[in-house]
Design a protein around this motif. Structure first.
Motif, PDB file in Angstrom:
ATOM      1  N   ALA A 106       1.073  -9.608  -4.170  1.00  0.00           N
ATOM      2  CA  ALA A 106       1.446 -10.870  -4.531  1.00  0.00           C
ATOM      3  C   ALA A 106       1.263 -11.768  -3.689  1.00  0.00           C
ATOM      4  CB  ALA A 106       3.168 -10.999  -4.845  1.00  0.00           C
ATOM      5  N   LEU A 107       0.940 -11.262  -2.345  1.00  0.00           N
ATOM      6  CA  LEU A 107       0.534 -11.939  -1.104  1.00  0.00           C
ATOM      7  C   LEU A 107      -0.949 -12.038  -1.316  1.00  0.00           C
ATOM      8  CD1 LEU A 107       2.943 -10.512   1.779  1.00  0.00           C
ATOM      9  CD2 LEU A 107       2.782 -13.199   0.878  1.00  0.00           C
ATOM     10  N   VAL A 108      -1.635 -11.136  -1.482  1.00  0.00           N
ATOM     11  CA  VAL A 108      -2.936 -11.209  -1.575  1.00  0.00           C
ATOM     12  C   VAL A 108      -3.516 -12.083  -2.719  1.00  0.00           C
ATOM     13  CG1 VAL A 108      -5.166  -9.802  -1.568  1.00  0.00           C
ATOM     14  CG2 VAL A 108      -3.247  -9.062  -0.335  1.00  0.00           C
ATOM     15  N   ASP A 109      -2.796 -12.038  -3.761  1.00  0.00           N
ATOM     16  CA  ASP A 109      -2.897 -12.915  -4.744  1.00  0.00           C
ATOM     17  C   ASP A 109      -3.130 -14.665  -4.307  1.00  0.00           C
ATOM     18  OD1 ASP A 109      -3.176 -13.197  -7.695  1.00  0.00           O
ATOM     19  OD2 ASP A 109      -1.623 -14.700  -7.282  1.00  0.00           O
ATOM     20  N   HIS A 110      -2.491 -14.781  -3.098  1.00  0.00           N
ATOM     21  CA  HIS A 110      -2.422 -16.279  -2.889  1.00  0.00           C
ATOM     22  C   HIS A 110      -4.039 -16.697  -1.976  1.00  0.00           C
ATOM     23  CE1 HIS A 110      -2.102 -19.835  -0.457  1.00  0.00           C
ATOM     24  NE2 HIS A 110      -0.924 -20.069  -1.029  1.00  0.00           N
ATOM     25  N   PRO A 111      -4.756 -17.969  -2.456  1.00  0.00           N
ATOM     26  CA  PRO A 111      -6.117 -17.875  -1.931  1.00  0.00           C
ATOM     27  C   PRO A 111      -6.194 -17.790  -0.327  1.00  0.00           C
ATOM     28  CG  PRO A 111      -5.185 -19.618  -3.257  1.00  0.00           C
ATOM     29  CD  PRO A 111      -4.200 -18.734  -3.212  1.00  0.00           C
ATOM     30  N   ALA A 112      -5.148 -18.018   0.012  1.00  0.00           N
ATOM     31  CA  ALA A 112      -5.405 -18.037   1.803  1.00  0.00           C
ATOM     32  C   ALA A 112      -5.304 -16.600   2.227  1.00  0.00           C
ATOM     33  CB  ALA A 112      -4.207 -18.839   2.388  1.00  0.00           C
ATOM     34  N   VAL A 113      -4.926 -15.594   1.515  1.00  0.00           N
ATOM     35  CA  VAL A 113      -4.594 -14.392   2.346  1.00  0.00           C
ATOM     36  C   VAL A 113      -5.742 -13.373   1.826  1.00  0.00           C
ATOM     37  CG1 VAL A 113      -2.775 -12.435   2.076  1.00  0.00           C
ATOM     38  CG2 VAL A 113      -1.947 -14.877   2.076  1.00  0.00           C
ATOM     39  N   ALA A 114      -6.146 -12.764   2.830  1.00  0.00           N
ATOM     40  CA  ALA A 114      -7.094 -11.475   2.823  1.00  0.00           C
ATOM     41  C   ALA A 114      -6.343 -10.163   2.593  1.00  0.00           C
ATOM     42  CB  ALA A 114      -8.051 -11.707   3.885  1.00  0.00           C
ATOM     43  N   GLU A 115      -5.291 -10.030   3.536  1.00  0.00           N
ATOM     44  CA  GLU A 115      -4.771  -8.753   3.644  1.00  0.00           C
ATOM     45  C   GLU A 115      -3.149  -8.917   3.933  1.00  0.00           C
ATOM     46  OE1 GLU A 115      -6.314  -4.653   4.931  1.00  0.00           O
ATOM     47  OE2 GLU A 115      -6.649  -5.949   6.355  1.00  0.00           O
ATOM     48  N   ALA A 116      -2.565  -8.195   3.579  1.00  0.00           N
ATOM     49  CA  ALA A 116      -0.833  -8.209   3.847  1.00  0.00           C
ATOM     50  C   ALA A 116      -0.403  -6.721   3.715  1.00  0.00           C
ATOM     51  CB  ALA A 116      -0.082  -8.935   2.869  1.00  0.00           C
ATOM     52  N   ALA A 117       0.714  -6.753   4.935  1.00  0.00           N
ATOM     53  CA  ALA A 117       1.357  -5.431   4.964  1.00  0.00           C
ATOM     54  C   ALA A 117       2.992  -5.831   4.913  1.00  0.00           C
ATOM     55  CB  ALA A 117       1.028  -4.493   6.184  1.00  0.00           C
ATOM     56  N   VAL A 118       3.793  -5.040   4.231  1.00  0.00           N
ATOM     57  CA  VAL A 118       5.324  -5.488   4.354  1.00  0.00           C
ATOM     58  C   VAL A 118       5.888  -4.356   4.738  1.00  0.00           C
ATOM     59  CG1 VAL A 118       4.859  -7.414   2.518  1.00  0.00           C
ATOM     60  CG2 VAL A 118       5.800  -5.069   1.951  1.00  0.00           C
ATOM     61  N   THR A 119       7.288  -4.359   5.283  1.00  0.00           N
ATOM     62  CA  THR A 119       8.038  -3.316   5.504  1.00  0.00           C
ATOM     63  C   THR A 119       9.329  -4.056   5.510  1.00  0.00           C
ATOM     64  OG1 THR A 119       8.546  -1.602   7.094  1.00  0.00           O
ATOM     65  CG2 THR A 119       7.708  -3.839   7.991  1.00  0.00           C
ATOM     66  N   GLY A 120      10.423  -3.128   5.369  1.00  0.00           N
ATOM     67  CA  GLY A 120      11.867  -3.128   5.547  1.00  0.00           C
ATOM     68  C   GLY A 120      12.431  -3.272   6.775  1.00  0.00           C
ATOM     69  N   ARG A 121      13.160  -4.355   7.094  1.00  0.00           N
ATOM     70  CA  ARG A 121      13.937  -4.103   8.313  1.00  0.00           C
ATOM     71  C   ARG A 121      15.260  -4.205   7.964  1.00  0.00           C
ATOM     72  NH1 ARG A 121      16.546  -8.837   8.871  1.00  0.00           N
ATOM     73  NH2 ARG A 121      14.942 -10.728   8.632  1.00  0.00           N
ATOM     74  N   GLN A 122      16.258  -3.396   8.784  1.00  0.00           N
ATOM     75  CA  GLN A 122      17.623  -3.546   8.521  1.00  0.00           C
ATOM     76  C   GLN A 122      18.456  -4.981   8.446  1.00  0.00           C
ATOM     77  OE1 GLN A 122      19.692  -0.819  11.142  1.00  0.00           O
ATOM     78  NE2 GLN A 122      18.454   0.708  10.611  1.00  0.00           N
ATOM     79  N   ASP A 123      18.990  -5.050   7.363  1.00  0.00           N
ATOM     80  CA  ASP A 123      19.681  -6.600   7.097  1.00  0.00           C
ATOM     81  C   ASP A 123      21.194  -6.410   6.709  1.00  0.00           C
ATOM     82  OD1 ASP A 123      18.860  -9.485   6.659  1.00  0.00           O
ATOM     83  OD2 ASP A 123      20.390  -9.058   5.166  1.00  0.00           O
TER      84      ASP A 123
END
Ligand code: PRX
Length: 654
Positions: free
Chosen positions: A538-555
């Motif tokens: 979904a992030l890479v779908d944005h025209p500004a984004v080439a690459e993205a990595a996501v992770t979960g942090r405790q909340d």
């Protein structure tokens, strides 16, 4: 709302479809009826057609879970199949490899006859050192032509090899050599990478201090710089081979039983001790040759470029053994895609008129970051098929690849497999399969893949779960070297007699598979299990984004919150407005639940040397923990940089 804690929510909706063009379908190696072929009939036929036997097999396979054996009773030799038989059939003048060094203007054209001479001479050298059937050999080299030569020389003699990727440290080399109890180590003086010299022999010196089983080290000259040579142990390959014959009659191919050990390949081991994945001779060779033929639609005059490193399984199966068994002309490039500039790849494709290109999503996203202008300067019209492997591919990266490299017309085959599987298992067949960006589509003929819940029930279409394989296949691993217990625990303990892949996946209404990353990386947000790939896509779908990595942090509120690390295209700048725009974009695309709580802009992501994003480290950064093992990182500096950016971003957002 109640949520099954084991289910993976499927959020991504991708509806683009690309049916095969009639022209491609008419000439394709695969025809639709391939899916109707019976398991035994198919593999019996492939076994006879793709491989030459010294003694034919008399039983197709045996399956005593978790172990399978294939082509029982047969005898063959991998080097004979990959080299000698092509020369004997009069194809000695056909090019086996176009090799291109990283320094500009260093090129070699190696025919099958050349390859045979080099392999024979190399093998005769190894024989002088006492290498024979069963001698374990370690190989630690860059992508110079002597790497395939060394591997083939081992297979000619029946000596199992383990190739250690040339980017690994001395300690990583030593661990693998010790596990295999390797007696011989083959290396080179230095390698080339990003215009710098990599001290391969010096690393071997450190490794050999920790590896007492190594008695000889063979050193190929690549840069020609002087290196330390220990008397009685180290010898230059050219000196070892001086005066030795390159006549194949002086070094016949050793007849090997179908189930003899061909090689070990250690999985990168980002979390624990690397596992020595065992591959044997016949099933592996038939499996890789068959898949290579159908999936890459290889023709006799193809120029095929798999741009992986030979040190990974992709290089073993689809640079070396599959393509050479099929007598295919390949390209090997020694260096990085931006040396001396970002046009290097496209120049290579234009120069050799490459028609099939196979690479990893990470490389595609890197090219996206640099922009399409470099590709556009070159004639890429020779390309007729593109492939990807290694990670789930974001639909936008898939589209970019097809548009920029494939000029909007080529099929793209997203191929799913693992070091353990040896060969591709889930993939489109070009000319048959309707392609969907982001989907690896269908199991290869005869492969019985399914998506299970924790209880071992198949989940309904559209729902995420655990990918499993229910029937054996010829190139499957034969175990973890010297560790049957771990083999059982890792792959066979979860479901009875069923191979547990460790990846999440969902199957859609058409029966197409969508890979969702490693199960261990799935995030748990307010009791929704969300896969990293969907948020990243979904992030890479944005025209500004080439690459993205996501992770979960405790909340404290939501259990976990999503932290996204984003690399922008060269044409875009980081800004506070862009932060909220990206959050909204993810919300709109796949749902509010998946909107990142934090976004960190970064010029690079931490990746393994095989190009996979190291999410475990991103979690450490997001949760301010001491970093775990960073030795497999391509560039350890990236994490420190990320840490400081993460702190700065959080400061801004609070
Ligand atoms: O998570 C899957 C991912 O890479 C893993 C296997 O990694 P390795 O053994 O290093 O082999 C890589 C080259 C075969 C898998 O468990 N993976 C590989 N190909 C794909 C993929 N994930 C999604 N789509 C793919 N096409």
């Amino acid at each position: 709302m109640t949520v099954d804690a084991n289910r993976i929510d499927a959020l991504q909706e991708e509806n683009r479809k690309f049916p095969p063009s009639p022209e491609f379908a008419a000439q394709a190696n695969a025809k639709p009826d391939i899916y109707n072929r019976g398991f035994e009939e198919f593999w019996e036929a492939q076994g006879r057609e793709r491989v030459s036997w010294f003694r034919p097999f008399d039983k197709l396979y045996e399956w005593e879970p978790p172990y399978s054996k294939w082509y029982l009773g047969g005898q063959l030799n991998v080097c004979y199949n990959c080299v000698d038989r092509h020369v004997e059939a009069g194809r000695g003048d056909k090019v086996a490899f176009y090799w291109e060094g990283e320094p500009a203007d260093e090129r070699r054209t190696i025919t099958f006859s050349d390859l045979q001479r080099e392999v024979v001479r190399f093998a005769n050298g190894l024989k002088k050192l006492g290498v024979k059937k069963g001698t374990p050999v370690g190989i630690y080299m860059g992508m110079c032509p002597e790497l395939p030569v060394a591997m083939l020389a081992c297979t000619r003699l029946g000596a199992p090899h383990t190739v250690v990727f040339g980017g690994f440290s001395a300690q990583a080399v030593a661990g693998r050599l010790n596990d295999m109890e390797a007696e011989i180590l083959i290396t080179q003086d230095e390698g080339w990478r990003k215009g710098n010299k990599v001290p391969l022999k010096a690393n071997c010196d450190d490794a050999m201090e920790l590896s007492p089983t190594i008695r000889s080290c063979v050193v190929v000259r690549r840069t020609g710089d002087p290196v330390n040579m220990t008397d009685g142990r180290d010898i230059y390959a050219d000196e070892l081979q001086a005066g030795l014959s390159d006549d194949p009659a002086t070094c016949p191919c050793e007849p090997m039983d179908s189930e003899d050990l061909l090689y070990l390949l250690y999985t990168s081991g980002t979390t624990a001790k690397p596992k020595g994945i065992v591959h044997t001779t016949a099933g592996y060779l038939v499996g890789v040759a068959t898949t290579h033929h159908y999936i890459f639609d290889v023709k006799p005059d193809s120029v095929y470029w798999c741009a992986a490193d030979i040190g990974w399984v992709t290089g073993h199966s689809y640079i070396l053994y599959g393509p050479l068994c099929n007598g295919t002309t390949g390209v090997i490039y020694e260096g990085v895609p931006n040396h001396p500039n970002e046009e290097r790849w496209w120049e290579i494709i234009e120069r050799y008129k490459v028609d099939i290109l196979y690479t990893a999503p990470t490389t595609i996203r890197t090219h996206m970051k640099w922009g399409p202008q470099y590709a556009q300067k070159h004639d890429l019209s020779s390309l007729r098929l593109l492939g990807t492997v290694g990670e789930p591919i974001n639909p936008e990266a898939w589209m970019w690849y097809r548009q920029t490299a494939g000029l909007g017309k080529t099929p793209v085959v997203d191929t799913w497999w693992q070091t353990e599987t040896g060969m591709i298992l889930i993939t489109p067949l070009p000319g048959v399969t309707t392609l969907k960006p982001g989907s690896a589509t269908k199991p290869f003929p005869t492969i019985d893949a399914a998506v299970y819940d924790e209880q071992g029930q198949e989940v309904p279409p559209g729902q995420g779960g655990n990918l499993v394989i229910r029937k054996p296949w010829p190139a499957m691993l034969r175990g973890i070297y010297k560790d049957p217990e771990r083999y059982q625990q890792t792959y066979w303990a979860r479901y009875k007699d069923t191979y547990f892949v460790g990846d999440g996946a969902r199957k859609d209404e058409d029966g197409d598979f969508w890979l969702m990353g490693r199960i261990d990386d799935v995030m748990n947000i307010s009791a929704h299990r969300i896969s990293t790939i969907e948020v990243e896509s979904a992030l890479v779908d944005h025209p500004a984004v080439a690459e993205a990595a996501v992770t979960g942090r405790q909340d404290p509120q939501t259990g976990q919150a999503i932290v996204a690390y984003v690399t922008l295209k060269a044409t875009h700048q980081a800004s506070v407005e862009l932060l909220s725009e990206l959050r909204n974009h993810v919300s709109n695309k796949i749902g509010k639940i998946a909107a990142p709580a934090n976004i960190v802009f970064t010029p690079e992501l931490p990746k393994t040397r095989s190009g996979k994003i190291m999410r475990r480290l991103l979690r450490d950064v997001a949760e301010h923990r001491a970093l775990g093992d960073t030795t497999t990182l391509a560039d350890p500096g990236v994490v420190e940089e990320l840490r400081s950016r993460a702190v700065a971003e959080e400061g801004k957002e609070q």
